[in-house]
Write an enzyme that holds these catalytic residues in place. Structure first.
Site, PDB file in Angstrom:
ATOM      1  N   GLY A  16     117.357  45.605  12.261  1.00 47.35           N
ATOM      2  CA  GLY A  16     116.681  46.981  11.958  1.00 47.35           C
ATOM      3  C   GLY A  16     116.768  47.248  10.299  1.00 47.35           C
ATOM      4  N   LYS A  19     113.595  43.451   7.870  1.00 43.00           N
ATOM      5  CA  LYS A  19     113.179  42.099   7.466  1.00 43.00           C
ATOM      6  C   LYS A  19     111.600  42.049   8.081  1.00 43.00           C
ATOM      7  CE  LYS A  19     116.522  40.457   9.843  1.00 43.00           C
ATOM      8  NZ  LYS A  19     117.034  41.424  10.220  1.00 43.00           N
ATOM      9  N   THR A  21     109.509  44.134   9.023  1.00 46.32           N
ATOM     10  CA  THR A  21     108.391  44.912   8.494  1.00 46.32           C
ATOM     11  C   THR A  21     108.009  44.341   7.247  1.00 46.32           C
ATOM     12  OG1 THR A  21     109.436  46.626   9.734  1.00 46.32           O
ATOM     13  CG2 THR A  21     108.173  47.377   7.905  1.00 46.32           C
ATOM     14  N   ARG A  46     110.018  40.169  24.096  1.00 43.99           N
ATOM     15  CA  ARG A  46     109.819  41.441  24.066  1.00 43.99           C
ATOM     16  C   ARG A  46     108.287  41.627  24.227  1.00 43.99           C
ATOM     17  NH1 ARG A  46     112.804  42.519  18.155  1.00 43.99           N
ATOM     18  NH2 ARG A  46     114.849  42.358  18.882  1.00 43.99           N
ATOM     19  N   ARG A 139     112.856  52.287  17.066  1.00 44.83           N
ATOM     20  CA  ARG A 139     112.158  51.225  17.287  1.00 44.83           C
ATOM     21  C   ARG A 139     111.917  51.147  18.724  1.00 44.83           C
ATOM     22  NH1 ARG A 139     113.923  45.295  15.122  1.00 44.83           N
ATOM     23  NH2 ARG A 139     115.414  45.469  16.799  1.00 44.83           N
ATOM     24  N   ARG A 150     124.537  45.413  17.690  1.00 43.43           N
ATOM     25  CA  ARG A 150     123.854  45.168  16.606  1.00 43.43           C
ATOM     26  C   ARG A 150     124.567  45.784  15.337  1.00 43.43           C
ATOM     27  NH1 ARG A 150     118.350  42.811  17.429  1.00 43.43           N
ATOM     28  NH2 ARG A 150     118.654  42.014  19.438  1.00 43.43           N
TER      29      ARG A 150
HETATM   30  N1  LIG Z   1     112.112  51.924   4.549  1.00 45.35           N
HETATM   31  C1  LIG Z   1     111.914  52.001   5.734  1.00 45.35           C
HETATM   32  N2  LIG Z   1     111.813  53.412   6.041  1.00 45.35           N
HETATM   33  C2  LIG Z   1     111.926  53.798   7.623  1.00 45.35           C
HETATM   34  N3  LIG Z   1     111.645  53.117   8.372  1.00 45.35           N
HETATM   35  C3  LIG Z   1     111.884  51.598   8.231  1.00 45.35           C
HETATM   36  C4  LIG Z   1     111.636  51.212   6.934  1.00 45.35           C
HETATM   37  N4  LIG Z   1     111.614  49.955   7.008  1.00 45.35           N
HETATM   38  C5  LIG Z   1     111.679  49.563   8.379  1.00 45.35           C
HETATM   39  N5  LIG Z   1     111.649  50.898   9.112  1.00 45.35           N
HETATM   40  C6  LIG Z   1     111.704  50.630  10.475  1.00 45.35           C
HETATM   41  O1  LIG Z   1     112.722  50.316  10.976  1.00 45.35           O
HETATM   42  C7  LIG Z   1     112.753  49.700  12.239  1.00 45.35           C
HETATM   43  C8  LIG Z   1     113.355  48.401  12.013  1.00 45.35           C
HETATM   44  O2  LIG Z   1     112.561  47.510  11.230  1.00 45.35           O
HETATM   45  P1  LIG Z   1     112.238  46.047  11.558  1.00 45.35           P
HETATM   46  O3  LIG Z   1     112.233  45.738  13.000  1.00 45.35           O
HETATM   47  O4  LIG Z   1     111.399  45.522  10.335  1.00 45.35           O
HETATM   48  O5  LIG Z   1     113.763  45.286  11.396  1.00 45.35           O
HETATM   49  P2  LIG Z   1     114.683  43.879  11.300  1.00 45.35           P
HETATM   50  O6  LIG Z   1     115.324  43.705  10.384  1.00 45.35           O
HETATM   51  O7  LIG Z   1     113.050  42.912  11.342  1.00 45.35           O
HETATM   52  O8  LIG Z   1     115.249  43.820  12.909  1.00 45.35           O
HETATM   53  P3  LIG Z   1     115.538  42.710  13.897  1.00 45.35           P
HETATM   54  O9  LIG Z   1     116.401  41.709  12.847  1.00 45.35           O
HETATM   55  O10 LIG Z   1     116.099  43.531  15.017  1.00 45.35           O
HETATM   56  O11 LIG Z   1     114.215  42.103  14.214  1.00 45.35           O
HETATM   57  C9  LIG Z   1     111.144  49.321  12.546  1.00 45.35           C
HETATM   58  O12 LIG Z   1     110.844  50.233  13.528  1.00 45.35           O
HETATM   59  C10 LIG Z   1     110.578  49.625  11.049  1.00 45.35           C
HETATM   60  O13 LIG Z   1     109.108  50.299  11.316  1.00 45.35           O
END
Ligand SMILES: Nc1ncnc2c1ncn2[C@@H]1O[C@H](COP(=O)(O)OP(=O)(O)OP(=O)(O)O)[C@@H](O)[C@H]1O
Length: 207
Positions: A16, A19, A21, A46, A139, A150
């Site tokens: 979350g 990464k 994104t 998913r 998300r 998590r």
């Molecule tokens: N700077 C930000 N501000 C607000 N929301 C954000 C920001 N960066 C990412 N998000 C949102 O937060 C959520 C989690 O981001 P993301 O899925 O990229 O995380 P992740 O680190 O890849 O998680 P995982 O390891 O579970 O795959 C997404 O819904 C994304 O749109």
């Protein structure tokens, strides 16, 4: 394994933290420069996730056999599932001449640091645990149990991320544009300068 081509880029950070994104944006802006290393996982896909694209979806049996055969650079158990990066996944990208990008978690980072891949290690830091929880809930991909796990893991990961020497850079993702620009600048300064440098003589902050 002989190090050829640009250093791989590793993104790590709590679930979350942003990464995917950030990586999505990087790959969209520079589709010819970066290639995503596709991880294996035993977790179920998913909605919208494609086999071979987002992950190589596999089962416990097949994955255990491949690990025993030494086919993986790193593996980790997370939220009850095995995740891992195969040697082949990194080689597939490297052969195209692109910078191989990996999205791996804490245990995987510890393992990859012991290989000769010499990756650049980026830690994506959430603004706070509360904000991490808000983003994970928004998300809408996790059941309550998975979400709790998590968040518990996130506390350990944040501690690991902040320990000196574990990462080359910590990027605070409080604002997506700011975090992305920081990532891009870091890559420009650290990877592109060292492109195709087999000896790694010019690299600075190794290991
Ligand atoms: N700077 C930000 N501000 C607000 N929301 C954000 C920001 N960066 C990412 N998000 C949102 O937060 C959520 C989690 O981001 P993301 O899925 O990229 O995380 P992740 O680190 O890849 O998680 P995982 O390891 O579970 O795959 C997404 O819904 C994304 O749109």
């Amino acid at each position: 394994m002989v190090q050829k081509g640009p250093r791989p880029l590793v993104l790590c950070g709590p679930s979350g933290s942003g990464k995917s994104t950030l990586l999505k944006r990087l790959l969209k802006e520079f589709p010819d420069k970066f290639g995503f290393s596709v991880s294996h996982t035993t977790r179920a896909p998913r909605a919208g996730e494609k086999n071979g694209v987002h992950y190589h979806f596999t089962n416990l049996n097949d994955m255990s056999t491949a690990i025993e055969k030494g086919e993986f650079i790193e593996t980790a158990i997370f939220s009850g599932n095995i995740y891992g990066t195969s040697k082949k996944a990194v080689d597939d990208v490297r052969r195209t001449g692109k910078i191989c990008v990996l999205d791996i978690e804490m245990e995987g980072v510890k393992q990859i640091k012991r290989t000769d891949l010499d990756p650049l290690l980026v830690f994506v830091m959430p603004p706070s645990i509360d904000e991490l929880e808000r983003r994970l809930r928004a998300r809408n991909t996790e059941q309550e149990d998975s979400l709790k796990k998590r968040l518990e893991t996130a506390r350990r990961e944040i501690k690991f991320g902040q320990e000196p020497g574990n990462f080359n850079i910590i990027i605070l993702n409080d604002n997506l544009d700011k975090a992305y620009n920081e990532l891009r600048d870091f890559i420009t300064q650290n990877i592109e300068d060292n492109d195709q440098d087999d000896t790694n003589e010019k690299t600075t902050d190794k290991k």
